[in-house]
Write a protein that holds these residues in place. Structure first.
Motif, PDB file in Angstrom:
ATOM      1  N   ALA A  86     -17.273   6.339  11.376  1.00 53.42           N
ATOM      2  CA  ALA A  86     -16.767   7.409  10.517  1.00 53.42           C
ATOM      3  C   ALA A  86     -17.818   8.510  10.292  1.00 53.42           C
ATOM      4  N   ALA A  87     -18.924   8.441  11.001  1.00 52.72           N
ATOM      5  CA  ALA A  87     -20.013   9.389  10.803  1.00 52.72           C
ATOM      6  C   ALA A  87     -19.616  10.824  11.131  1.00 52.72           C
ATOM      7  N   ASP A  88     -18.582  10.993  11.943  1.00 54.71           N
ATOM      8  CA  ASP A  88     -18.170  12.345  12.326  1.00 54.71           C
ATOM      9  C   ASP A  88     -17.641  13.173  11.160  1.00 54.71           C
ATOM     10  N   VAL A  89     -17.287  12.537  10.044  1.00 51.16           N
ATOM     11  CA  VAL A  89     -16.769  13.277   8.894  1.00 51.16           C
ATOM     12  C   VAL A  89     -17.803  13.421   7.781  1.00 51.16           C
TER      13      VAL A  89
ATOM     14  N   GLY B  23     -16.800  24.374  -0.341  1.00 52.55           N
ATOM     15  CA  GLY B  23     -16.255  24.958   0.880  1.00 52.55           C
ATOM     16  C   GLY B  23     -15.266  24.007   1.522  1.00 52.55           C
ATOM     17  N   ASP B  24     -15.486  23.716   2.813  1.00 53.26           N
ATOM     18  CA  ASP B  24     -14.628  22.768   3.533  1.00 53.26           C
ATOM     19  C   ASP B  24     -15.134  21.335   3.398  1.00 53.26           C
ATOM     20  N   SER B  25     -16.021  21.113   2.461  1.00 57.83           N
ATOM     21  CA  SER B  25     -16.541  19.767   2.204  1.00 57.83           C
ATOM     22  C   SER B  25     -16.033  19.266   0.863  1.00 57.83           C
TER      23      SER B  25
ATOM     24  N   MET C 287       0.849  -1.169   0.000  1.00 54.75           N
ATOM     25  CA  MET C 287       0.000   0.000   0.000  1.00 54.75           C
ATOM     26  C   MET C 287       0.895   1.232   0.000  1.00 54.75           C
ATOM     27  N   THR C 288       0.509   2.222  -0.777  1.00 53.27           N
ATOM     28  CA  THR C 288       1.228   3.497  -0.770  1.00 53.27           C
ATOM     29  C   THR C 288       0.408   4.518  -0.003  1.00 53.27           C
ATOM     30  N   ASP C 289       0.997   5.654   0.195  1.00 50.81           N
ATOM     31  CA  ASP C 289       0.332   6.699   0.960  1.00 50.81           C
ATOM     32  C   ASP C 289      -0.905   7.219   0.249  1.00 50.81           C
ATOM     33  N   PHE C 290      -1.888   7.534   1.065  1.00 51.72           N
ATOM     34  CA  PHE C 290      -3.090   8.199   0.598  1.00 51.72           C
ATOM     35  C   PHE C 290      -2.702   9.618   0.199  1.00 51.72           C
ATOM     36  N   ARG C 291      -3.277  10.126  -0.888  1.00 55.20           N
ATOM     37  CA  ARG C 291      -2.947  11.490  -1.318  1.00 55.20           C
ATOM     38  C   ARG C 291      -4.164  12.170  -1.931  1.00 55.20           C
ATOM     39  N   ASP C 292      -4.144  13.485  -1.812  1.00 56.83           N
ATOM     40  CA  ASP C 292      -5.152  14.332  -2.431  1.00 56.83           C
ATOM     41  C   ASP C 292      -4.487  14.955  -3.652  1.00 56.83           C
ATOM     42  N   VAL C 293      -4.946  14.579  -4.822  1.00 49.51           N
ATOM     43  CA  VAL C 293      -4.434  15.157  -6.065  1.00 49.51           C
ATOM     44  C   VAL C 293      -5.387  16.308  -6.406  1.00 49.51           C
ATOM     45  N   ALA C 294      -5.156  17.436  -5.735  1.00 44.42           N
ATOM     46  CA  ALA C 294      -6.090  18.566  -5.805  1.00 44.42           C
ATOM     47  C   ALA C 294      -6.281  19.088  -7.223  1.00 44.42           C
ATOM     48  N   ALA C 295      -5.236  19.051  -8.036  1.00 40.00           N
ATOM     49  CA  ALA C 295      -5.341  19.549  -9.411  1.00 40.00           C
ATOM     50  C   ALA C 295      -6.338  18.741 -10.234  1.00 40.00           C
ATOM     51  N   GLU C 296      -6.587  17.499  -9.818  1.00 43.66           N
ATOM     52  CA  GLU C 296      -7.520  16.622 -10.532  1.00 43.66           C
ATOM     53  C   GLU C 296      -8.805  16.374  -9.738  1.00 43.66           C
ATOM     54  N   ASN C 297      -8.942  17.038  -8.568  1.00 40.23           N
ATOM     55  CA  ASN C 297     -10.090  16.787  -7.685  1.00 40.23           C
ATOM     56  C   ASN C 297     -10.270  15.290  -7.459  1.00 40.23           C
ATOM     57  N   ARG C 298      -9.190  14.672  -6.981  1.00 41.81           N
ATOM     58  CA  ARG C 298      -9.198  13.224  -6.811  1.00 41.81           C
ATOM     59  C   ARG C 298      -8.359  12.834  -5.604  1.00 41.81           C
ATOM     60  N   PHE C 299      -8.920  11.961  -4.777  1.00 43.32           N
ATOM     61  CA  PHE C 299      -8.151  11.283  -3.740  1.00 43.32           C
ATOM     62  C   PHE C 299      -7.737   9.947  -4.344  1.00 43.32           C
ATOM     63  N   GLU C 300      -6.522   9.485  -4.014  1.00 37.90           N
ATOM     64  CA  GLU C 300      -6.108   8.183  -4.526  1.00 37.90           C
ATOM     65  C   GLU C 300      -5.114   7.520  -3.583  1.00 37.90           C
ATOM     66  N   GLN C 301      -5.017   6.222  -3.758  1.00 31.19           N
ATOM     67  CA  GLN C 301      -4.096   5.428  -2.953  1.00 31.19           C
ATOM     68  C   GLN C 301      -3.708   4.196  -3.748  1.00 31.19           C
TER      69      GLN C 301
ATOM     70  N   HIS D 205      -8.243  11.028   6.637  1.00 35.96           N
ATOM     71  CA  HIS D 205      -7.718  12.242   6.002  1.00 35.96           C
ATOM     72  C   HIS D 205      -8.668  13.413   6.237  1.00 35.96           C
ATOM     73  N   ALA D 206      -9.948  13.192   6.030  1.00 41.82           N
ATOM     74  CA  ALA D 206     -10.931  14.251   6.234  1.00 41.82           C
ATOM     75  C   ALA D 206     -10.883  14.746   7.682  1.00 41.82           C
ATOM     76  N   ARG D 207     -10.807  13.818   8.621  1.00 43.89           N
ATOM     77  CA  ARG D 207     -10.740  14.169  10.037  1.00 43.89           C
ATOM     78  C   ARG D 207      -9.487  15.006  10.320  1.00 43.89           C
ATOM     79  N   ASP D 208      -8.346  14.555   9.822  1.00 46.73           N
ATOM     80  CA  ASP D 208      -7.072  15.254  10.049  1.00 46.73           C
ATOM     81  C   ASP D 208      -7.052  16.648   9.434  1.00 46.73           C
ATOM     82  N   GLU D 209      -7.726  16.812   8.292  1.00 47.85           N
ATOM     83  CA  GLU D 209      -7.707  18.083   7.572  1.00 47.85           C
ATOM     84  C   GLU D 209      -8.891  18.996   7.919  1.00 47.85           C
ATOM     85  N   GLY D 210      -9.783  18.517   8.776  1.00 49.11           N
ATOM     86  CA  GLY D 210     -10.947  19.311   9.141  1.00 49.11           C
ATOM     87  C   GLY D 210     -11.960  19.440   8.011  1.00 49.11           C
TER      88      GLY D 210
END
Length: 97
Positions: free
Chosen positions: A90-93, A35-37, A1-15, A65-70
């Motif tokens: 995981a309902a808190d996120v 917004g923050d969602s 498994m590799t690290d989880f990442r947010d590829v913001a330029a593509e609006n994509r999370f991937e792992q 990731h969502a929890r860590d980043e708010g």
């Protein structure tokens, strides 16, 4: 498994995950910013990973990731909706807006 990442330029999370042949494959989620969602539009696993549990592991990392980043997540993809329904811890996120 590799690290989880947010590829913001593509609006994509991937792992990355290793398949049964030892090849690196991906699980990803396309999202829209609100917004923050992040609206989770589509979750997909490389066909060689299907049935391996990789998509579920990815979703757990996505929630962490969502929890860590708010961030809050708005699941719209049927897989994401079902995963969050099965994982109330995981309902808190999760947000509906």
């Amino acid at each position: 498994m590799t690290d989880f990442r947010d590829v913001a330029a593509e609006n994509r999370f991937e792992q990355g995950f290793t398949d049964t042949d030892g090849d690196l494959r991906r699980v990803w989620a396309d999202y829209a910013k609100h917004g923050d969602s992040r609206v989770i539009l589509h979750v997909e696993a490389d066909p060689q990973l299907r049935g391996s549990g990789a998509a579920g592991d990815f979703m757990k990392c996505l929630a962490d990731h969502a929890r860590d980043e708010g961030l809050s997540l708005i699941p719209r993809c049927a897989y994401a909706v079902a995963w969050f329904r099965r994982h109330p811890e995981a309902a808190d996120v999760v947000s509906d807006q």
